[in-house]
Structures are given as C-alpha cells and as structure tokens.
Design a protein around this motif. Structure first.
Motif, PDB file in Angstrom:
ATOM      1  N   PHE A  60       3.294   2.160 -10.591  1.00 47.52           N
ATOM      2  CA  PHE A  60       3.890   2.559  -9.314  1.00 47.52           C
ATOM      3  C   PHE A  60       5.340   2.099  -9.219  1.00 47.52           C
ATOM      4  CE2 PHE A  60       4.695   1.644  -4.760  1.00 47.52           C
ATOM      5  CZ  PHE A  60       4.653   2.940  -4.297  1.00 47.52           C
ATOM      6  N   ALA A  61       5.637   0.903  -9.726  1.00 47.46           N
ATOM      7  CA  ALA A  61       6.997   0.381  -9.659  1.00 47.46           C
ATOM      8  C   ALA A  61       7.965   1.259 -10.444  1.00 47.46           C
ATOM      9  CB  ALA A  61       7.034  -1.047 -10.186  1.00 47.46           C
ATOM     10  N   ARG A  62       7.549   1.665 -11.626  1.00 49.46           N
ATOM     11  CA  ARG A  62       8.459   2.434 -12.476  1.00 49.46           C
ATOM     12  C   ARG A  62       8.492   3.917 -12.145  1.00 49.46           C
ATOM     13  NH1 ARG A  62       7.431  -2.116 -14.084  1.00 49.46           N
ATOM     14  NH2 ARG A  62       8.444  -3.264 -15.747  1.00 49.46           N
ATOM     15  N   HIS A  63       7.335   4.502 -11.868  1.00 46.76           N
ATOM     16  CA  HIS A  63       7.283   5.952 -11.675  1.00 46.76           C
ATOM     17  C   HIS A  63       7.235   6.370 -10.210  1.00 46.76           C
ATOM     18  CE1 HIS A  63       6.817   6.392 -15.956  1.00 46.76           C
ATOM     19  NE2 HIS A  63       5.842   5.495 -15.929  1.00 46.76           N
ATOM     20  N   GLY A  64       6.731   5.516  -9.342  1.00 49.33           N
ATOM     21  CA  GLY A  64       6.644   5.878  -7.934  1.00 49.33           C
ATOM     22  C   GLY A  64       7.851   5.463  -7.125  1.00 49.33           C
ATOM     23  N   LEU A  65       8.522   4.408  -7.561  1.00 44.22           N
ATOM     24  CA  LEU A  65       9.666   3.911  -6.789  1.00 44.22           C
ATOM     25  C   LEU A  65      10.992   4.108  -7.518  1.00 44.22           C
ATOM     26  CD1 LEU A  65       8.250   0.560  -5.372  1.00 44.22           C
ATOM     27  CD2 LEU A  65       8.475   2.747  -4.205  1.00 44.22           C
ATOM     28  N   ILE A 113       5.331  -6.711  -2.035  1.00 46.35           N
ATOM     29  CA  ILE A 113       5.627  -5.857  -0.874  1.00 46.35           C
ATOM     30  C   ILE A 113       4.529  -4.815  -0.630  1.00 46.35           C
ATOM     31  CG2 ILE A 113       7.227  -4.138   0.023  1.00 46.35           C
ATOM     32  CD1 ILE A 113       9.442  -5.671  -1.436  1.00 46.35           C
ATOM     33  N   PHE A 114       4.067  -4.163  -1.682  1.00 47.84           N
ATOM     34  CA  PHE A 114       3.173  -3.013  -1.506  1.00 47.84           C
ATOM     35  C   PHE A 114       1.692  -3.327  -1.685  1.00 47.84           C
ATOM     36  CE2 PHE A 114       7.225  -0.997  -2.300  1.00 47.84           C
ATOM     37  CZ  PHE A 114       7.222   0.037  -1.397  1.00 47.84           C
ATOM     38  N   ASP A 115       1.351  -4.293  -2.538  1.00 44.42           N
ATOM     39  CA  ASP A 115      -0.053  -4.570  -2.817  1.00 44.42           C
ATOM     40  C   ASP A 115      -0.615  -5.502  -1.754  1.00 44.42           C
ATOM     41  OD1 ASP A 115      -2.496  -4.641  -4.036  1.00 44.42           O
ATOM     42  OD2 ASP A 115      -1.915  -6.072  -5.578  1.00 44.42           O
ATOM     43  N   ARG A 116      -1.089  -4.935  -0.668  1.00 43.50           N
ATOM     44  CA  ARG A 116      -1.549  -5.721   0.480  1.00 43.50           C
ATOM     45  C   ARG A 116      -2.850  -6.463   0.217  1.00 43.50           C
ATOM     46  NH1 ARG A 116       1.848  -6.221   4.907  1.00 43.50           N
ATOM     47  NH2 ARG A 116       3.479  -4.705   4.555  1.00 43.50           N
ATOM     48  N   ASP A 117      -3.761  -5.876  -0.557  1.00 43.41           N
ATOM     49  CA  ASP A 117      -5.048  -6.531  -0.786  1.00 43.41           C
ATOM     50  C   ASP A 117      -5.054  -7.402  -2.034  1.00 43.41           C
ATOM     51  OD1 ASP A 117      -4.895  -4.438  -2.537  1.00 43.41           O
ATOM     52  OD2 ASP A 117      -6.747  -3.475  -1.896  1.00 43.41           O
ATOM     53  N   GLU A 126      -1.559   2.063   0.749  1.00 42.32           N
ATOM     54  CA  GLU A 126      -0.440   1.160   0.476  1.00 42.32           C
ATOM     55  C   GLU A 126       0.809   1.937   0.065  1.00 42.32           C
ATOM     56  OE1 GLU A 126      -3.022  -2.716  -0.976  1.00 42.32           O
ATOM     57  OE2 GLU A 126      -2.519  -1.150  -2.425  1.00 42.32           O
ATOM     58  N   LYS A 127       0.628   3.064  -0.610  1.00 41.78           N
ATOM     59  CA  LYS A 127       1.780   3.897  -0.979  1.00 41.78           C
ATOM     60  C   LYS A 127       2.457   4.474   0.254  1.00 41.78           C
ATOM     61  CE  LYS A 127       0.010   5.505  -5.391  1.00 41.78           C
ATOM     62  NZ  LYS A 127      -0.527   6.654  -6.128  1.00 41.78           N
ATOM     63  N   GLU A 128       1.673   4.865   1.241  1.00 37.32           N
ATOM     64  CA  GLU A 128       2.195   5.532   2.425  1.00 37.32           C
ATOM     65  C   GLU A 128       2.610   4.564   3.532  1.00 37.32           C
ATOM     66  OE1 GLU A 128       2.638   8.838   2.324  1.00 37.32           O
ATOM     67  OE2 GLU A 128       1.821   8.776   0.300  1.00 37.32           O
TER      68      GLU A 128
END
Length: 133
Positions: A60-65, A113-117, A126-128
C-alpha cells in the motif's frame, strides 16, 4: 374500542398458531440436536480469509500512496493529524523525500498512520479513512 379489538385479534392469532403447532405435533421448546459451532466458526474464518480484501502495508505504501499524485495527496491529508506547527511546504518535502527513498521509514509511517488495528495489513476501511477530510 380499537384497543380491545386489537387485543382480541392478537388472541385469535395466538390461538390459531398454538392449535397448528399442537396439531402437527411440534413442540415449541424443541431445540435442534447439538450443533458443532467450532467447525462452523472455522469454516466462516476460512471464507473470511479468502474474501477479505487486505493489502500489506509495504504494498500500500509503494503502490497505493507513493506511486501517483492522488495517493500522495491522501498521505498529505493523513499527516495533518501528526504534524503540528510545521509548514505545508515542509510536509510536502517530507512526503516527496520519503516516497522517493521507499525504505523501511516509509513502511513505518504508513503503518503508524493507516494501519489502525495493527495487523500489518491495510483494509478497505483504513484505505478510505482519509479520503473525506
């Protein structure tokens, strides 16, 4: 008048339901035989694992953000809650720098920041999370 008619109606419906149950030899308090809930729960967990859409923090860090501008904007919005009294220019420089290096520090920030659980995966929720700020 209306209240007594309604009560009478419910009594008739109840009497009909009881008579049907007695006529068919159905016992109202009958419970099904033992149900093995452990195997049922295991099957549900297996299905949940198959169909759960989760992305690893690294991916997610590399491809989503960091791979495109809308992702960097999402990262910027998420950092608003973590950086206080820092100029917008410094936040942008930080994002551009950390995205260009793509190392463990990027994984650490995205996980924080994003991984709440804290499971190491980013779920759809978490993405949204920062899309509507």
């Amino acid at each position: 008048m209306v209240g007594s008619t309604r009560t009478y109606f419910y009594m008739v419906v109840f009497a009909i339901a009881v008579s049907v149950a007695v006529a068919d030899n159905i016992k109202i308090n009958d419970a099904p035989e033992e149900v093995n809930l452990d195997t049922f729960q295991e099957e549900m967990e297996d299905l949940e694992e198959q169909f759960r859409h989760r992305t690893k923090v690294h991916h997610f860090a590399r491809h989503g953000l960091c791979n495109h501008m809308p992702g960097k904007l999402k990262f910027y919005k998420a950092l608003q809650n973590h950086f206080h009294r820092i100029s917008d220019h410094m936040k942008i420089v930080f994002i551009m720098d950390i995205c260009s290096r793509k190392d463990k520090m990027l994984n650490h920030w995205v996980k924080e920041i994003f991984d709440r659980d804290g499971d190491g995966y980013i779920s759809h929720f978490e993405k949204e999370l920062y899309d509507h700020d």
